[in-house]
Design a protein around this motif. Structure first.
Motif, PDB file in Angstrom:
ATOM      1  N   LEU A   1      -1.819  29.393  68.875  1.00  0.00           N
ATOM      2  CA  LEU A   1      -1.941  30.121  67.427  1.00  0.00           C
ATOM      3  C   LEU A   1      -2.347  31.343  68.652  1.00  0.00           C
ATOM      4  O   LEU A   1      -3.136  31.491  69.418  1.00  0.00           O
ATOM      5  CB  LEU A   1      -3.613  29.557  67.340  1.00  0.00           C
ATOM      6  CG  LEU A   1      -4.112  30.177  65.942  1.00  0.00           C
ATOM      7  CD1 LEU A   1      -3.421  30.786  64.748  1.00  0.00           C
ATOM      8  CD2 LEU A   1      -5.274  30.312  65.317  1.00  0.00           C
ATOM      9  N   LEU A   2      -1.470  32.742  67.969  1.00  0.00           N
ATOM     10  CA  LEU A   2      -1.639  33.436  68.271  1.00  0.00           C
ATOM     11  C   LEU A   2      -2.153  34.571  67.058  1.00  0.00           C
ATOM     12  O   LEU A   2      -1.296  34.449  66.275  1.00  0.00           O
ATOM     13  CB  LEU A   2      -0.193  34.388  68.237  1.00  0.00           C
ATOM     14  CG  LEU A   2      -0.044  35.840  69.217  1.00  0.00           C
ATOM     15  CD1 LEU A   2      -0.805  36.174  70.455  1.00  0.00           C
ATOM     16  CD2 LEU A   2       1.643  35.873  68.863  1.00  0.00           C
ATOM     17  N   VAL A   3      -2.873  35.230  67.465  1.00  0.00           N
ATOM     18  CA  VAL A   3      -4.373  35.942  66.430  1.00  0.00           C
ATOM     19  C   VAL A   3      -3.955  37.705  66.632  1.00  0.00           C
ATOM     20  O   VAL A   3      -4.287  37.612  67.608  1.00  0.00           O
ATOM     21  CB  VAL A   3      -5.344  35.705  66.497  1.00  0.00           C
ATOM     22  CG1 VAL A   3      -6.495  36.193  65.324  1.00  0.00           C
ATOM     23  CG2 VAL A   3      -5.699  34.107  65.583  1.00  0.00           C
ATOM     24  N   THR A   4      -3.707  38.187  65.628  1.00  0.00           N
ATOM     25  CA  THR A   4      -3.407  39.435  65.460  1.00  0.00           C
ATOM     26  C   THR A   4      -2.856  40.328  64.491  1.00  0.00           C
ATOM     27  O   THR A   4      -3.767  39.989  63.626  1.00  0.00           O
ATOM     28  CB  THR A   4      -1.680  39.386  66.581  1.00  0.00           C
ATOM     29  OG1 THR A   4      -1.295  41.383  66.799  1.00  0.00           O
ATOM     30  CG2 THR A   4      -0.617  39.414  65.100  1.00  0.00           C
ATOM     31  N   ASP A   5      -3.509  41.881  64.632  1.00  0.00           N
ATOM     32  CA  ASP A   5      -3.425  42.135  63.193  1.00  0.00           C
ATOM     33  C   ASP A   5      -2.033  43.043  63.219  1.00  0.00           C
ATOM     34  O   ASP A   5      -1.092  42.852  63.908  1.00  0.00           O
ATOM     35  CB  ASP A   5      -4.451  43.521  63.273  1.00  0.00           C
ATOM     36  CG  ASP A   5      -4.184  45.083  63.569  1.00  0.00           C
ATOM     37  OD1 ASP A   5      -3.098  45.061  64.421  1.00  0.00           O
ATOM     38  OD2 ASP A   5      -5.022  45.409  64.882  1.00  0.00           O
TER      39      ASP A   5
ATOM     40  N   PRO B   1      -4.672  41.449  58.340  1.00  0.00           N
ATOM     41  CA  PRO B   1      -4.841  43.386  58.000  1.00  0.00           C
ATOM     42  C   PRO B   1      -5.068  44.135  58.984  1.00  0.00           C
ATOM     43  O   PRO B   1      -6.552  42.909  59.398  1.00  0.00           O
ATOM     44  CB  PRO B   1      -5.779  43.709  56.505  1.00  0.00           C
ATOM     45  CG  PRO B   1      -6.185  41.939  56.260  1.00  0.00           C
ATOM     46  CD  PRO B   1      -5.537  40.745  57.219  1.00  0.00           C
ATOM     47  N   CYS B   2      -5.355  44.974  58.312  1.00  0.00           N
ATOM     48  CA  CYS B   2      -5.952  45.805  59.877  1.00  0.00           C
ATOM     49  C   CYS B   2      -7.221  46.634  59.266  1.00  0.00           C
ATOM     50  O   CYS B   2      -7.498  46.120  57.524  1.00  0.00           O
ATOM     51  CB  CYS B   2      -5.399  47.356  59.896  1.00  0.00           C
ATOM     52  SG  CYS B   2      -3.278  47.209  60.713  1.00  0.00           S
ATOM     53  N   GLY B   3      -8.015  46.534  60.098  1.00  0.00           N
ATOM     54  CA  GLY B   3      -9.794  46.900  60.111  1.00  0.00           C
ATOM     55  C   GLY B   3      -9.382  46.262  59.676  1.00  0.00           C
ATOM     56  O   GLY B   3      -9.913  44.557  59.756  1.00  0.00           O
TER      57      GLY B   3
ATOM     58  N   ASN C   1     -10.278  35.139  55.813  1.00  0.00           N
ATOM     59  CA  ASN C   1      -9.313  34.501  57.088  1.00  0.00           C
ATOM     60  C   ASN C   1      -9.857  33.960  58.025  1.00  0.00           C
ATOM     61  O   ASN C   1      -9.241  32.802  58.186  1.00  0.00           O
ATOM     62  CB  ASN C   1      -9.700  35.980  57.482  1.00  0.00           C
ATOM     63  CG  ASN C   1      -7.907  36.973  56.368  1.00  0.00           C
ATOM     64  OD1 ASN C   1      -7.425  36.420  56.086  1.00  0.00           O
ATOM     65  ND2 ASN C   1      -8.399  38.306  56.342  1.00  0.00           N
ATOM     66  N   LEU C   2     -11.649  34.062  57.621  1.00  0.00           N
ATOM     67  CA  LEU C   2     -12.765  32.922  58.576  1.00  0.00           C
ATOM     68  C   LEU C   2     -11.603  31.986  58.545  1.00  0.00           C
ATOM     69  O   LEU C   2     -11.786  30.644  58.810  1.00  0.00           O
ATOM     70  CB  LEU C   2     -13.783  33.654  58.570  1.00  0.00           C
ATOM     71  CG  LEU C   2     -14.451  32.521  59.438  1.00  0.00           C
ATOM     72  CD1 LEU C   2     -14.221  32.162  61.026  1.00  0.00           C
ATOM     73  CD2 LEU C   2     -15.837  32.689  58.519  1.00  0.00           C
ATOM     74  N   THR C   3     -12.142  31.154  56.834  1.00  0.00           N
ATOM     75  CA  THR C   3     -11.643  29.737  56.844  1.00  0.00           C
ATOM     76  C   THR C   3      -9.954  29.443  57.551  1.00  0.00           C
ATOM     77  O   THR C   3      -9.814  27.838  57.568  1.00  0.00           O
ATOM     78  CB  THR C   3     -11.720  30.533  55.180  1.00  0.00           C
ATOM     79  OG1 THR C   3     -12.999  30.490  54.879  1.00  0.00           O
ATOM     80  CG2 THR C   3     -11.347  28.176  54.806  1.00  0.00           C
ATOM     81  N   ALA C   4      -9.305  29.882  56.939  1.00  0.00           N
ATOM     82  CA  ALA C   4      -7.847  29.984  57.266  1.00  0.00           C
ATOM     83  C   ALA C   4      -7.973  29.958  58.811  1.00  0.00           C
ATOM     84  O   ALA C   4      -6.995  28.989  59.142  1.00  0.00           O
ATOM     85  CB  ALA C   4      -6.954  31.031  57.178  1.00  0.00           C
ATOM     86  N   LEU C   5      -7.839  30.397  59.678  1.00  0.00           N
ATOM     87  CA  LEU C   5      -8.203  30.616  60.818  1.00  0.00           C
ATOM     88  C   LEU C   5      -9.138  28.808  61.363  1.00  0.00           C
ATOM     89  O   LEU C   5      -8.323  28.540  62.364  1.00  0.00           O
ATOM     90  CB  LEU C   5      -8.742  31.289  61.703  1.00  0.00           C
ATOM     91  CG  LEU C   5      -8.385  32.513  61.954  1.00  0.00           C
ATOM     92  CD1 LEU C   5      -8.857  33.746  61.658  1.00  0.00           C
ATOM     93  CD2 LEU C   5      -6.824  32.016  62.994  1.00  0.00           C
TER      94      LEU C   5
END
Length: 88
Positions: free
Chosen positions: A24-28, A71-73, A81-85
């Motif tokens: 899993l690559l996590v980025t903004d 998304p940024c910032g 987002n936390l739930t999806a991760l």
């Protein structure tokens, strides 16, 4: 530290050494727009025309990789987002 293209094959090698079943690559959005293809060699099939021992090609045993672009910032700091991760 700096991750440049000159160490890209070494980074890929270290990732594959741990033999993950998936990545899993996590980025903004900004980093993805600028460097989104950095890990592309992990998702590409080895070409029959590539030289033996060549760099930048995925191993035939590369694990599946998914990219999660936030998304940024402060917009990335959400329960959604936390739930999806966490559900990944």
């Amino acid at each position: 530290g700096w991750l440049g293209v000159d160490v890209q094959s070494e980074v890929m090698e270290h990732l594959l050494e741990v033999q993950p079943d998936r990545i899993l690559l996590v980025t903004d959005e900004t980093v993805d727009a600028l460097h989104g293809q950095y890990f592309a060699p992990l998702t590409q099939k080895r070409s029959d025309t590539s030289p033996a021992g060549g760099t930048g090609n995925a191993s035939p045993k590369s694990p599946p990789m998914e990219k999660f672009v936030l998304p940024c910032g402060d917009a990335c700091k959400s329960w959604a987002n936390l739930t999806a991760l966490m559900e990944w």
